[in-house]
Design an enzyme around this catalytic site. Structure first.
Site, mmCIF file in Angstrom:
data_model
loop_
_atom_site.group_PDB
_atom_site.id
_atom_site.type_symbol
_atom_site.label_atom_id
_atom_site.label_comp_id
_atom_site.label_asym_id
_atom_site.label_seq_id
_atom_site.Cartn_x
_atom_site.Cartn_y
_atom_site.Cartn_z
ATOM 1 N N ASN A 10 0.871 -1.173 0.000
ATOM 2 C CA ASN A 10 0.000 0.000 0.000
ATOM 3 C C ASN A 10 0.914 1.231 0.000
ATOM 4 O O ASN A 10 1.502 1.552 1.027
ATOM 5 C CB ASN A 10 -0.890 -0.019 1.250
ATOM 6 C CG ASN A 10 -1.719 1.248 1.393
ATOM 7 O OD1 ASN A 10 -1.765 2.069 0.471
ATOM 8 N ND2 ASN A 10 -2.360 1.417 2.527
ATOM 9 N N LYS A 12 0.136 4.257 -0.260
ATOM 10 C CA LYS A 12 -0.462 5.471 0.318
ATOM 11 C C LYS A 12 -0.157 6.662 -0.605
ATOM 12 O O LYS A 12 -0.153 6.505 -1.819
ATOM 13 C CB LYS A 12 0.040 5.662 1.754
ATOM 14 C CG LYS A 12 -0.142 4.396 2.591
ATOM 15 C CD LYS A 12 0.117 4.568 4.049
ATOM 16 C CE LYS A 12 -0.116 3.237 4.758
ATOM 17 N NZ LYS A 12 0.001 3.316 6.206
ATOM 18 N N HIS A 95 -9.478 1.298 4.914
ATOM 19 C CA HIS A 95 -8.207 1.467 5.633
ATOM 20 C C HIS A 95 -8.421 2.416 6.811
ATOM 21 O O HIS A 95 -9.194 3.371 6.712
ATOM 22 C CB HIS A 95 -7.143 2.020 4.677
ATOM 23 C CG HIS A 95 -5.771 1.957 5.263
ATOM 24 N ND1 HIS A 95 -5.322 2.880 6.168
ATOM 25 C CD2 HIS A 95 -4.773 1.054 5.104
ATOM 26 C CE1 HIS A 95 -4.080 2.553 6.539
ATOM 27 N NE2 HIS A 95 -3.726 1.454 5.901
ATOM 28 N N GLU A 97 -6.733 4.767 7.908
ATOM 29 C CA GLU A 97 -6.480 6.186 7.605
ATOM 30 C C GLU A 97 -7.694 6.812 6.932
ATOM 31 O O GLU A 97 -8.020 7.973 7.165
ATOM 32 C CB GLU A 97 -5.221 6.306 6.729
ATOM 33 C CG GLU A 97 -3.968 6.042 7.556
ATOM 34 C CD GLU A 97 -2.790 5.478 6.780
ATOM 35 O OE1 GLU A 97 -2.800 5.528 5.533
ATOM 36 O OE2 GLU A 97 -1.847 4.975 7.433
ATOM 37 N N GLU A 167 -5.290 -4.797 10.565
ATOM 38 C CA GLU A 167 -4.248 -3.799 10.787
ATOM 39 C C GLU A 167 -4.511 -3.051 12.094
ATOM 40 O O GLU A 167 -5.326 -2.115 12.124
ATOM 41 C CB GLU A 167 -4.230 -2.784 9.644
ATOM 42 C CG GLU A 167 -3.906 -3.365 8.294
ATOM 43 C CD GLU A 167 -3.299 -2.320 7.365
ATOM 44 O OE1 GLU A 167 -2.233 -2.597 6.830
ATOM 45 O OE2 GLU A 167 -3.875 -1.234 7.207
ATOM 46 N N GLY A 173 2.784 2.339 10.734
ATOM 47 C CA GLY A 173 3.738 3.419 10.555
ATOM 48 C C GLY A 173 4.463 3.812 11.835
ATOM 49 O O GLY A 173 5.123 4.838 11.899
ATOM 50 N N SER A 212 3.600 -2.131 10.196
ATOM 51 C CA SER A 212 5.063 -2.186 10.370
ATOM 52 C C SER A 212 5.677 -3.528 9.985
ATOM 53 O O SER A 212 6.647 -3.981 10.594
ATOM 54 C CB SER A 212 5.452 -1.798 11.801
ATOM 55 O OG SER A 212 5.074 -0.450 12.058
HETATM 56 P P1 13P Z 1 3.183 0.396 7.568
HETATM 57 O O1 13P Z 1 3.645 -0.915 6.982
HETATM 58 O O2 13P Z 1 3.950 1.577 7.051
HETATM 59 O O3 13P Z 1 3.106 0.329 9.060
HETATM 60 O O4 13P Z 1 1.680 0.623 7.044
HETATM 61 C C1 13P Z 1 0.763 -0.388 7.210
HETATM 62 C C2 13P Z 1 -0.456 -0.056 6.431
HETATM 63 O O5 13P Z 1 -1.204 0.839 6.816
HETATM 64 C C3 13P Z 1 -0.714 -0.793 5.201
HETATM 65 O O6 13P Z 1 -2.002 -0.558 4.736
#
Ligand code: 13P
Length: 252
Positions: A10, A12, A95, A97, A167, A173, A212
């Protein structure tokens, strides 16, 4: 029941176009066969068309979001048929976010899941708890609710076309990964909810872990019984890291 692993990147809101194209070129050279592991990069919408053209044999391209309606006066939005017509295979839905910053709710996620299936897109349905919920010990109940609402009015046959991604928000992150046991326990609980809804079909639905994931922890995570792959943010931006993760999933 053996479920083929899926490694999903992903991106982002990262990468300018040249980096995106170069990444796909590099990964295509060495990505493992789709017979051994499924791989997908979920890229910013503006690159989807260009990336799909360069997809190659094994690596698929996915979107990170979409609207649930086919068309309408929704400035800035992209519809399921729009992403379908550029040749995208997967779409990330719900997601954390998007839930946190763009008012996605379990109800809109459900509408999107049904729209994705109707357009032959494979939804990667995201669920996960905040740190407060983890610390309060109510993770399983919260995630259960998210799964039940996301799959409302989704038939067993259609549910089999979906992927779930667990997640934990506190692991995204932050460099704080859920331990393999924590991740596996919650994923087992999610599979339990899918079993309530779909009986034995639950054993065929892939459930990924995200938060992560990196080259150091991927082996341990993928060695767990119920973790069927990874949804990867940061580590998916580097082609060598992504290839490492994909290779780690082969024959797991
Ligand atoms: P990270 O791997 O950067 O922690 O992000 C995870 C994520 O949100 C994947 O959709």
């Amino acid at each position: 029941m053996s479920r083929k692993k899926l490694i999903a990147g992903n991106w982002k809101m990262y990468k300018v176009k040249d980096d995106a194209l170069e990444f796909i070129y590099r990964v295509n050279l060495d990505v493992p066969s789709k017979d051994a592991v499924d791989t997908v990069i979920c890229a910013p919408a503006i690159y989807l068309r260009d990336l799909v053209k360069r997809e190659g044999e094994n690596l698929r391209i996915g979107a990170q979001n979409m609207h649930y309606l086919e068309e309408g006066a929704y400035t800035g939005e992209i519809s399921p048929n729009m992403i379908k017509t550029v040749g995208v295979t997967y779409v990330i839905l719900g997601h954390s976010e998007r839930r946190a910053y763009y008012n996605e709710t379990d109800e809109t996620v459900n509408l999107k899941v049904k729209a994705a299936i109707a357009h032959q897109l494979i939804p990667i349905v995201c669920v996960g708890e905040s740190l407060e919920i983890r610390e309060a010990g109510t993770t399983d109940a919260v995630v259960r609710e998210q799964v039940i609402k996301a799959y409302k009015d989704v038939s067993k046959e259609d549910a089999l076309k979906t992927v779930v991604a667990y997640e934990p928000i506190w692991a995204i992150g932050t460099g704080k990964t859920a331990t393999p046991t924590q991740a596996n326990d919650t994923i087992k609980a999610i599979r339990g909810v899918l079993r309530e809804l779909y009986n034995d079909a639950a054993d065929e639905i892939r459930i990924l872990y995200g938060g992560s994931v990196n080259v150091k922890n991927v082996e341990a995570l993928l060695s767990e019984s119920d973790i069927d792959g990874a949804l990867v943010g940061g580590a998916s931006l580097d082609p060598e890291a992504f290839l490492f993760l994909a290779n780690a999933a082969v024959d797991k």
